[in-house]
Design a protein around this motif. Structure first.
Motif, PDB file in Angstrom:
ATOM      1  N   UNK A   1      -9.293-107.288 -34.925  1.00 15.22           N
ATOM      2  CA  UNK A   1      -9.987-107.476 -33.654  1.00 15.22           C
ATOM      3  C   UNK A   1      -9.121-108.264 -32.657  1.00 15.22           C
ATOM      4  N   UNK A   2      -8.414-109.277 -33.147  1.00 17.08           N
ATOM      5  CA  UNK A   2      -7.535-110.064 -32.276  1.00 17.08           C
ATOM      6  C   UNK A   2      -6.399-109.213 -31.713  1.00 17.08           C
ATOM      7  N   UNK A   3      -5.838-108.334 -32.543  1.00 20.30           N
ATOM      8  CA  UNK A   3      -4.776-107.457 -32.060  1.00 20.30           C
ATOM      9  C   UNK A   3      -5.283-106.532 -30.958  1.00 20.30           C
ATOM     10  N   UNK A   4      -6.493-105.991 -31.142  1.00 20.95           N
ATOM     11  CA  UNK A   4      -7.067-105.111 -30.131  1.00 20.95           C
ATOM     12  C   UNK A   4      -7.299-105.862 -28.815  1.00 20.95           C
ATOM     13  N   UNK A   5      -7.776-107.106 -28.909  1.00 20.73           N
ATOM     14  CA  UNK A   5      -8.021-107.903 -27.701  1.00 20.73           C
ATOM     15  C   UNK A   5      -6.715-108.226 -26.968  1.00 20.73           C
ATOM     16  N   UNK A   6      -5.683-108.550 -27.733  1.00 23.48           N
ATOM     17  CA  UNK A   6      -4.396-108.859 -27.098  1.00 23.48           C
ATOM     18  C   UNK A   6      -3.815-107.645 -26.378  1.00 23.48           C
ATOM     19  N   UNK A   7      -3.965-106.461 -26.974  1.00 23.48           N
ATOM     20  CA  UNK A   7      -3.483-105.243 -26.318  1.00 23.48           C
ATOM     21  C   UNK A   7      -4.236-104.979 -25.019  1.00 23.48           C
ATOM     22  N   UNK A   8      -5.562-105.192 -25.048  1.00 24.56           N
ATOM     23  CA  UNK A   8      -6.343-104.996 -23.831  1.00 24.56           C
ATOM     24  C   UNK A   8      -5.949-105.999 -22.744  1.00 24.56           C
ATOM     25  N   UNK A   9      -5.703-107.225 -23.126  1.00 22.64           N
ATOM     26  CA  UNK A   9      -5.282-108.245 -22.154  1.00 22.64           C
ATOM     27  C   UNK A   9      -3.929-107.902 -21.548  1.00 22.64           C
TER      28      UNK A   9
ATOM     29  N   UNK B   1      -2.654-104.887 -21.177  1.00 25.41           N
ATOM     30  CA  UNK B   1      -2.815-103.752 -20.266  1.00 25.41           C
ATOM     31  C   UNK B   1      -3.439-104.191 -18.937  1.00 25.41           C
ATOM     32  N   UNK B   2      -4.451-105.083 -19.004  1.00 24.90           N
ATOM     33  CA  UNK B   2      -5.076-105.570 -17.772  1.00 24.90           C
ATOM     34  C   UNK B   2      -4.093-106.390 -16.932  1.00 24.90           C
ATOM     35  N   UNK B   3      -3.293-107.179 -17.594  1.00 23.25           N
ATOM     36  CA  UNK B   3      -2.311-107.992 -16.890  1.00 23.25           C
ATOM     37  C   UNK B   3      -1.259-107.127 -16.204  1.00 23.25           C
ATOM     38  N   UNK B   4      -0.825-106.045 -16.885  1.00 20.15           N
ATOM     39  CA  UNK B   4       0.166-105.155 -16.313  1.00 20.15           C
ATOM     40  C   UNK B   4      -0.383-104.435 -15.086  1.00 20.15           C
ATOM     41  N   UNK B   5      -1.681-103.992 -15.185  1.00 16.84           N
ATOM     42  CA  UNK B   5      -2.294-103.311 -14.045  1.00 16.84           C
ATOM     43  C   UNK B   5      -2.431-104.257 -12.851  1.00 16.84           C
ATOM     44  N   UNK B   6      -2.761-105.537 -13.104  1.00 15.46           N
ATOM     45  CA  UNK B   6      -2.885-106.509 -12.015  1.00 15.46           C
ATOM     46  C   UNK B   6      -1.536-106.768 -11.351  1.00 15.46           C
TER      47      UNK B   6
END
Length: 311
Positions: free
Chosen positions: A262-270, A272-277
């Motif tokens: 679950x932590x790995x999935x959350x880090x990947x989502x973070x 991706x969001x950071x890159x889009x920002x």
């Protein structure tokens, strides 16, 4: 008397007068008088009042007036700054020694280092440093120092007199006072011991005390304890606690694996969001208005100056 005797012999007369006959010639005096008379008749009359010469005083006044007119004409054509330089140079050239009154009084000039030395304190309290800019500058310098260990001067250890100061950033980077002997003139790195010293000093006419720590080698420790031994600071040994076997190890392993996924999935989502920002900010950077730099306060100026001072 016969006719031959009365005849005039020119050859004989010429021989008697030295070989020259002056009957048809003029002497020098007659020539000069004729020339003077001719000059008087040829020259016109002159009026002595028209060509009369003035005295030396009149000549000096006229020359000074003419020179003044020339200088005024030259000064009018100059700019204000060039005119100022010319007047000052002329004053220094013709009135030597009079420029002493133009010199600025430098007896009260102080550098920033002099201000810090005058208002420096070994220890500051919370409410100090709000009086004037000199005190504020000294307080800012004090805040930049590292106050864990001291640098000590042991040159007068036999008189039981020591000098101490806090460390600078450069000394902290080099390890001076912690991993290198804290003596001012010693660079020993082996067998260092930590001592706690009650440092008594006089500051601005007041006697004060401060409890400080310093790390010294074997020889410098002997100099520090030459009159009486100081308190040595040693590390306390920690007892190891025996770990007891815990139950339910398998359950913990399964729960830990789930949590890690679950932590790995959350880090990947973070990520991706950071890159889009970041991409959005890069696209909008040209549409935003220009941001003006705010004026720096006095505290920011002091901080920047002290950062440059410690480099």
């Amino acid at each position: 008397m016969s006719e031959g005797e009365l005849r005039f012999d020119l050859r004989r007369e010429a021989q008697d007068d030295g070989g020259y006959d002056s009957t048809n010639e003029e002497d020098e005096y007659s020539k000069a008088s004729k020339k003077a008379r001719y000059d008087l008749t040829s020259k016109g009359k002159r009026d002595p009042r028209r060509k009369a010469k003035g005295s030396k005083e009149v000549l000096r006044v006229e020359a000074s007036l003419e020179e003044g007119r020339k200088q005024r004409q030259d000064i009018i054509t100059l700019t204000a700054f060039d005119r100022h330089k010319q007047l000052v140079n002329t004053y220094q050239l013709y009135y030597k020694g009079a420029t002493d009154t133009l010199q600025r009084d430098t007896s009260r000039d102080k550098r920033d280092a002099d201000v810090i030395k005058e208002h420096h304190r070994f220890l500051w309290k919370e409410g100090d440093g709000e009086d004037s800019w000199e005190v504020q500058l000294a307080r800012r310098y004090y805040d930049k120092l590292f106050k864990e260990y001291c640098i000590i001067d042991l040159s007068r250890y036999k008189e039981n007199k020591f000098g101490m100061r806090w460390r600078l950033e450069k000394e902290v980077v080099l390890g001076k006072g912690q991993f290198v002997c804290g003596n001012k003139k010693c660079d020993e790195v082996k067998k260092l011991r930590t001592w706690e010293v009650n440092f008594a000093y006089v500051e601005h006419g007041d006697k004060k005390n401060a409890l400080v720590k310093c790390r010294l080698c074997f020889e410098c420790s002997y100099k520090l304890n030459y009159h009486h031994k100081k308190k040595e600071v040693t590390r306390k040994k920690k007892r190891r606690k025996e770990k007891k076997p815990k139950k339910g190890k398998k359950r913990r392993d399964s729960s830990s694996s789930c949590s890690s996924s679950e932590e790995e999935r959350k880090t990947e989502e973070e990520k991706a969001a950071k890159k889009a920002a970041e991409e959005k900010d890069a696209a909008d950077i040209w549409s935003k208005p220009v941001q003006r730099e705010e004026e720096k306060s006095r505290e920011d100026v002091f901080n920047e100056y002290l950062e440059d001072l410690f480099l």
